[in-house]
Design a protein around this motif. Sequence first.
Motif, PDB file in Angstrom:
ATOM      1  N   ASP A  85      15.716  12.945  96.818  1.00  0.00           N
ATOM      2  CA  ASP A  85      16.650  11.080  97.066  1.00  0.00           C
ATOM      3  C   ASP A  85      17.122  11.465  99.046  1.00  0.00           C
ATOM      4  O   ASP A  85      17.553  12.373  99.420  1.00  0.00           O
ATOM      5  CB  ASP A  85      18.559  11.092  96.619  1.00  0.00           C
ATOM      6  N   THR A  86      17.197  10.889  99.921  1.00  0.00           N
ATOM      7  CA  THR A  86      16.763  10.720 101.190  1.00  0.00           C
ATOM      8  C   THR A  86      18.540  11.160 101.234  1.00  0.00           C
ATOM      9  O   THR A  86      18.929  11.720 102.910  1.00  0.00           O
ATOM     10  CB  THR A  86      16.375   9.213 101.940  1.00  0.00           C
ATOM     11  N   GLN A  87      19.689  10.247 100.923  1.00  0.00           N
ATOM     12  CA  GLN A  87      20.879  10.278 100.999  1.00  0.00           C
ATOM     13  C   GLN A  87      21.384  12.309 101.082  1.00  0.00           C
ATOM     14  O   GLN A  87      22.144  12.138 101.926  1.00  0.00           O
ATOM     15  CB  GLN A  87      21.685   9.377  99.987  1.00  0.00           C
ATOM     16  N   SER A  88      20.767  12.904 100.128  1.00  0.00           N
ATOM     17  CA  SER A  88      20.737  14.440 100.180  1.00  0.00           C
ATOM     18  C   SER A  88      20.840  15.371 101.776  1.00  0.00           C
ATOM     19  O   SER A  88      21.342  16.041 101.894  1.00  0.00           O
ATOM     20  CB  SER A  88      20.569  14.926  99.249  1.00  0.00           C
ATOM     21  N   LEU A  89      19.623  14.821 102.229  1.00  0.00           N
ATOM     22  CA  LEU A  89      19.362  15.394 103.709  1.00  0.00           C
ATOM     23  C   LEU A  89      20.383  14.762 105.297  1.00  0.00           C
ATOM     24  O   LEU A  89      20.411  15.334 105.857  1.00  0.00           O
ATOM     25  CB  LEU A  89      17.808  15.154 104.205  1.00  0.00           C
ATOM     26  N   VAL A  90      21.230  13.960 104.951  1.00  0.00           N
ATOM     27  CA  VAL A  90      22.226  12.554 105.548  1.00  0.00           C
ATOM     28  C   VAL A  90      22.897  13.470 106.028  1.00  0.00           C
ATOM     29  O   VAL A  90      24.010  13.898 105.064  1.00  0.00           O
ATOM     30  CB  VAL A  90      22.141  11.001 105.543  1.00  0.00           C
ATOM     31  N   GLY A  91      23.524  13.389 107.443  1.00  0.00           N
ATOM     32  CA  GLY A  91      24.392  14.584 107.648  1.00  0.00           C
ATOM     33  C   GLY A  91      24.357  16.270 107.516  1.00  0.00           C
ATOM     34  O   GLY A  91      25.314  16.744 107.510  1.00  0.00           O
ATOM     35  N   ASP A  92      23.180  16.957 107.009  1.00  0.00           N
ATOM     36  CA  ASP A  92      23.158  18.555 106.695  1.00  0.00           C
ATOM     37  C   ASP A  92      22.903  18.639 107.734  1.00  0.00           C
ATOM     38  O   ASP A  92      21.683  18.456 108.153  1.00  0.00           O
ATOM     39  CB  ASP A  92      22.317  18.007 105.335  1.00  0.00           C
ATOM     40  N   ALA A  95      19.882  21.426 108.364  1.00  0.00           N
ATOM     41  CA  ALA A  95      18.465  21.285 107.516  1.00  0.00           C
ATOM     42  C   ALA A  95      18.024  21.230 108.738  1.00  0.00           C
ATOM     43  O   ALA A  95      18.667  20.267 109.519  1.00  0.00           O
ATOM     44  CB  ALA A  95      18.933  20.598 106.677  1.00  0.00           C
ATOM     45  N   GLU A  96      16.589  22.257 108.726  1.00  0.00           N
ATOM     46  CA  GLU A  96      16.213  21.628 109.590  1.00  0.00           C
ATOM     47  C   GLU A  96      14.616  20.759 109.645  1.00  0.00           C
ATOM     48  O   GLU A  96      13.794  21.245 108.282  1.00  0.00           O
ATOM     49  CB  GLU A  96      15.710  22.524 110.937  1.00  0.00           C
ATOM     50  N   ILE A  97      14.608  19.612 109.797  1.00  0.00           N
ATOM     51  CA  ILE A  97      13.463  18.395 108.993  1.00  0.00           C
ATOM     52  C   ILE A  97      12.459  17.716 110.390  1.00  0.00           C
ATOM     53  O   ILE A  97      12.612  17.937 111.432  1.00  0.00           O
ATOM     54  CB  ILE A  97      14.161  17.364 109.033  1.00  0.00           C
ATOM     55  N   TYR A  98      10.817  18.783 109.521  1.00  0.00           N
ATOM     56  CA  TYR A  98      10.325  18.203 110.698  1.00  0.00           C
ATOM     57  C   TYR A  98       9.163  17.390 110.075  1.00  0.00           C
ATOM     58  O   TYR A  98       8.566  16.896 108.460  1.00  0.00           O
ATOM     59  CB  TYR A  98       9.355  19.057 110.863  1.00  0.00           C
ATOM     60  N   ASP A  99       8.277  16.224 110.979  1.00  0.00           N
ATOM     61  CA  ASP A  99       7.111  15.464 110.207  1.00  0.00           C
ATOM     62  C   ASP A  99       5.771  16.411 109.940  1.00  0.00           C
ATOM     63  O   ASP A  99       5.556  17.304 110.613  1.00  0.00           O
ATOM     64  CB  ASP A  99       7.330  13.975 111.009  1.00  0.00           C
ATOM     65  N   LEU A 100       5.184  15.627 109.837  1.00  0.00           N
ATOM     66  CA  LEU A 100       3.903  16.402 109.309  1.00  0.00           C
ATOM     67  C   LEU A 100       2.943  16.807 110.139  1.00  0.00           C
ATOM     68  O   LEU A 100       1.853  17.402 110.926  1.00  0.00           O
ATOM     69  CB  LEU A 100       2.733  15.502 108.594  1.00  0.00           C
ATOM     70  N   ARG A 111       8.868   5.835 104.624  1.00  0.00           N
ATOM     71  CA  ARG A 111       7.941   7.118 103.537  1.00  0.00           C
ATOM     72  C   ARG A 111       7.454   7.476 104.386  1.00  0.00           C
ATOM     73  O   ARG A 111       6.526   7.914 105.082  1.00  0.00           O
ATOM     74  CB  ARG A 111       7.525   6.108 102.813  1.00  0.00           C
ATOM     75  N   GLY A 112       7.530   9.162 103.715  1.00  0.00           N
ATOM     76  CA  GLY A 112       6.647   9.926 104.467  1.00  0.00           C
ATOM     77  C   GLY A 112       6.573  11.147 103.582  1.00  0.00           C
ATOM     78  O   GLY A 112       7.682  12.151 102.639  1.00  0.00           O
ATOM     79  N   VAL A 113       5.801  12.663 104.044  1.00  0.00           N
ATOM     80  CA  VAL A 113       6.030  13.444 103.444  1.00  0.00           C
ATOM     81  C   VAL A 113       6.988  14.405 105.221  1.00  0.00           C
ATOM     82  O   VAL A 113       6.148  14.229 105.991  1.00  0.00           O
ATOM     83  CB  VAL A 113       4.635  14.556 103.769  1.00  0.00           C
ATOM     84  N   ILE A 125       8.492  17.962 101.267  1.00  0.00           N
ATOM     85  CA  ILE A 125       9.243  16.323 100.644  1.00  0.00           C
ATOM     86  C   ILE A 125       8.432  15.319 100.689  1.00  0.00           C
ATOM     87  O   ILE A 125       7.883  15.262 101.766  1.00  0.00           O
ATOM     88  CB  ILE A 125      10.435  16.381 100.542  1.00  0.00           C
ATOM     89  N   SER A 126       8.585  14.989  99.522  1.00  0.00           N
ATOM     90  CA  SER A 126       8.259  13.102  99.570  1.00  0.00           C
ATOM     91  C   SER A 126       9.318  12.054  99.443  1.00  0.00           C
ATOM     92  O   SER A 126       9.781  11.681  98.796  1.00  0.00           O
ATOM     93  CB  SER A 126       6.382  13.136  98.844  1.00  0.00           C
ATOM     94  N   LEU A 127       9.252  10.931 100.326  1.00  0.00           N
ATOM     95  CA  LEU A 127      10.344  10.178 100.916  1.00  0.00           C
ATOM     96  C   LEU A 127       9.873   9.488  99.901  1.00  0.00           C
ATOM     97  O   LEU A 127       8.509   9.038 100.963  1.00  0.00           O
ATOM     98  CB  LEU A 127      11.009  10.200 101.876  1.00  0.00           C
ATOM     99  N   LYS A 128      10.200   8.452  99.146  1.00  0.00           N
ATOM    100  CA  LYS A 128       9.340   7.102  98.009  1.00  0.00           C
ATOM    101  C   LYS A 128      10.199   6.501  98.887  1.00  0.00           C
ATOM    102  O   LYS A 128      11.662   6.556  98.206  1.00  0.00           O
ATOM    103  CB  LYS A 128       9.030   7.682  97.385  1.00  0.00           C
TER     104      LYS A 128
END
Length: 128
Positions: A85-92, A95-100, A111-113, A125-128
């Motif tokens: 769930d994307t809500q688990s990443l918001v404000g964390d 977490a370092e987040i990278y696109d492909l 949406r995407g990986v 992760i895959s966001l749907k």
Amino acid sequence: MKMKKTLLMLTVAAAACSASAADYPYLVFQSTGGVEKAVAVESLTLIVSDGQLLAVNESGTQSFTLTELNKMYFSQTATGIETIDTQSLVGDEKAEIYDLSGRRVVRPVGRGVYVIKKNGVVRKISLK
């Protein structure tokens, strides 16, 4: 007689393992840090030498340090993509987040990986 029985049991066990492994196109290696690398099993040769596990196939050679290898398992898919769930990443902030493409993003957009690094563990992760 006992030697023949043991040899027969080992042969049957090896045949059962190879039959079930043939159903999976990838062997996944997971490090102690949680990073996973899938290798195609077609024409795969595994070599253990000098503390390294070498996975050699038509695509090339992948090297894994044995002391950093957590587990290996067969898989139908090439990567360990999970859905969250994307809500688990918001404000964390941890977490370092990278696109492909390898670009760091503040938060997943659409949406995407994505690749998430958090507390030393890397996951796709895959966001749907």
